[in-house]
Design an enzyme around this catalytic site. Structure first.
Site, PDB file in Angstrom:
ATOM      1  CG  HIS A  19      -7.045   2.407   0.985  1.00  0.00           C
ATOM      2  ND1 HIS A  19      -6.250   1.654   0.144  1.00  0.00           N
ATOM      3  CD2 HIS A  19      -6.251   2.776   2.018  1.00  0.00           C
ATOM      4  CE1 HIS A  19      -5.045   1.562   0.665  1.00  0.00           C
ATOM      5  NE2 HIS A  19      -5.011   2.225   1.802  1.00  0.00           N
ATOM      6  CE  LYS A  61      -2.309   3.887  -0.725  1.00  0.00           C
ATOM      7  NZ  LYS A  61      -2.290   4.336   0.659  1.00  0.00           N
ATOM      8  CB  SER A  89      -4.838   1.281   4.893  1.00  0.00           C
ATOM      9  OG  SER A  89      -4.190   1.340   6.145  1.00  0.00           O
TER      10      SER A  89
HETATM   11  C1  LIG Z   1      -1.180   4.835   1.474  1.00  0.00           C
HETATM   12  C2  LIG Z   1      -1.805   5.659   2.511  1.00  0.00           C
HETATM   13  C3  LIG Z   1      -1.310   6.927   2.798  1.00  0.00           C
HETATM   14  C4  LIG Z   1      -0.059   7.462   2.178  1.00  0.00           C
HETATM   15  O1  LIG Z   1      -0.279   7.909   0.894  1.00  0.00           O
HETATM   16  P1  LIG Z   1       0.975   8.011  -0.095  1.00  0.00           P
HETATM   17  O2  LIG Z   1       0.489   8.866  -1.194  1.00  0.00           O
HETATM   18  O3  LIG Z   1       1.291   6.616  -0.515  1.00  0.00           O
HETATM   19  O4  LIG Z   1       2.079   8.636   0.690  1.00  0.00           O
HETATM   20  C5  LIG Z   1      -1.988   7.699   3.713  1.00  0.00           C
HETATM   21  N1  LIG Z   1      -3.073   7.229   4.343  1.00  0.00           N
HETATM   22  C6  LIG Z   1      -3.562   6.005   4.115  1.00  0.00           C
HETATM   23  C7  LIG Z   1      -4.782   5.550   4.842  1.00  0.00           C
HETATM   24  C8  LIG Z   1      -2.947   5.170   3.199  1.00  0.00           C
HETATM   25  O5  LIG Z   1      -3.395   3.946   2.993  1.00  0.00           O
END
Ligand SMILES: *Cc1c(COP(=O)(O)O)cnc(C)c1O
Length: 398
Positions: free
Chosen positions: A220, A251, A192
């Site tokens: 992602h 996302k 991320s």
């Molecule tokens: C954003 C993210 C999460 C968390 O997901 P949410 O739905 O925002 O709680 C988990 N793992 C990774 C790699 C992320 O980038």
């Protein structure tokens, strides 16, 4: 009433505790503020009365504002109400949730799926289902914070391997695997903060060889990478052999929620065991409907799916950065203060780019994290590259 209460009470100890902690955080350049911001459909935001082009959002396909996604979310509120009422295990399995889980399973080439309240909650719930005291968790040092959180609360022995270093992972497995009952390997599919991919084609066979279970966090990847936008398990001609594919709906899907895709039996077990699924309220119907609509858009618009990565490459080429593997491009600055100053300078020029500092990233690697979405105009991407260059970035490698 307390008889002997002091006339003017001292600062409550909890406030002085918090004040001292804040002072420490400020002194380290790590103070964070959350600023009022409105996100618009065209990928811009309004912040303190100014319109900025946002390069710091994970809504890669701008689906949060997609007309069809919004319409289906609205319709779900009209039909099913604003909230879920209770845990899914109490008020039951909402028809939209069943539909979403089938769609996710199909997308990920799995038998079944379990939807959670968020990606963070998913990881907190899933990991302790597969590892506990007497078991081993091996995780990439750059894994997302919520994978670390899930690993810690599992009670398993946790070891980290150097980022994407399969020799290190193999060495740890060779040395330690036999001393533990089960072993679970955790990695981000797309990292991320760095935007690079895990080498799943090497990692999956390694996991098999040592009888370890592999879990990927594809937050992602889904929607923007891999065959048909199916994410990091689908980069090659064959699906990577990943028995636990976790991800988020927050996302590229533009909505909210998390999920696990796995075999039917594994999912049935998780729904019986994951505390962050059992003891929390189900997702609001609007979020679920939005995710289903987003999956339709993703399935039907191949050109849209490719846009974020294309823009990331345009930006990287303009700055002579390595070829990005995802829509996330880090521009390493170094010190936390310098990263903040760079972000502030870009904001002056109309760009919203977030500075990422420790402990989110390792000490000495504070950075600008630039993310690209389908709505960005090529000329704005190139203007941003020019503005970054004007700040003397990227710095030559030390
Ligand atoms: C954003 C993210 C999460 C968390 O997901 P949410 O739905 O925002 O709680 C988990 N793992 C990774 C790699 C992320 O980038």
């Amino acid at each position: 009433m307390l008889k002997n209460a002091p006339m003017s009470p001292p600062l409550p100890s909890i406030d002085s505790f918090a004040a001292a902690k804040l002072a420490e955080i400020r002194a380290r350049g790590l103070y964070r503020t959350i600023r009022p911001t409105v996100r618009h459909a065209d990928g811009t935001v309004t912040r303190e009365g100014r319109r900025l082009i946002s390069f710091s959002c994970n809504d890669y396909l701008n689906l949060a504002h997609h007309p069809e996604v919004k319409a289906r979310a609205r319709a779900a509120i009209d039909t099913y109400g604003a909230g879920a009422g209770a845990s899914r295990l109490i008020t039951g399995n909402h028809p939209l949730l069943d539909a979403l889980e089938s769609r996710l399973a199909a997308l990920k080439g799995a038998e079944a799926a379990a939807v959670f309240g968020s990606g963070y909650l998913a990881n907190l719930g899933i990991i302790p289902c597969f590892a506990g005291p007497g078991d081993l968790i091996l995780m990439d040092e750059y894994c997302h914070a919520c994978l670390f959180a899930g690993a810690r609360i599992s009670g398993a022995e946790v070891m980290t391997f150097r980022h994407n270093d399969m020799d290190h992972l193999a060495a740890l497995l060779a040395e330690h695997r036999q001393s533990f009952r089960h072993a679970l390997i955790l990695t981000d599919g797309v990292f991320s903060m760095d935007g690079d991919l895990a080498p799943l084609d090497e990692m999956a066979p390694l996991a098999r060889r040592f009888d370890a279970w592999l879990m990927t966090d594809d937050a992602h990847g889904v929607g923007v990478l891999g065959r048909d936008g199916r994410g990091s398990s689908f980069m090659g001609p064959d699906k990577a052999d990943v028995p636990l594919q976790m991800g988020t709906l927050s996302k590229a899907m533009g909505s909210y929620g998390g999920y696990l895709c796995a075999s039917r039996t594994v999912i049935e077990y998780v729904k019986n065991r994951a505390r962050s699924l059992i003891f929390t309220t189900g997702l609001p119907p609007a979020s679920v409907a939005a995710s289903i609509a987003a999956l339709d858009v993703i399935a039907n618009d191949p050109a849209l799916r490719g846009e974020p990565l294309r823009k990331a490459r345009l930006f990287a080429d303009a700055l002579g950065l390595p070829q990005p593997q995802s829509p996330i491009v880090p521009v390493i600055v170094g010190a936390p203060d310098a990263a903040l100053q760079a972000a502030a300078a870009l904001e002056e020029r109309g760009f919203l780019v977030v500075a990422i500092r420790p402990p989110t990233v390792p000490e000495g690697t504070a950075r600008l994290r630039v993310t690209f979405t389908a709505a960005h105009q090529d000329q704005d991407v190139l203007r941003l590259a020019e503005a970054v260059r004007a700040l003397g970035l990227p710095r030559p490698a030390p």
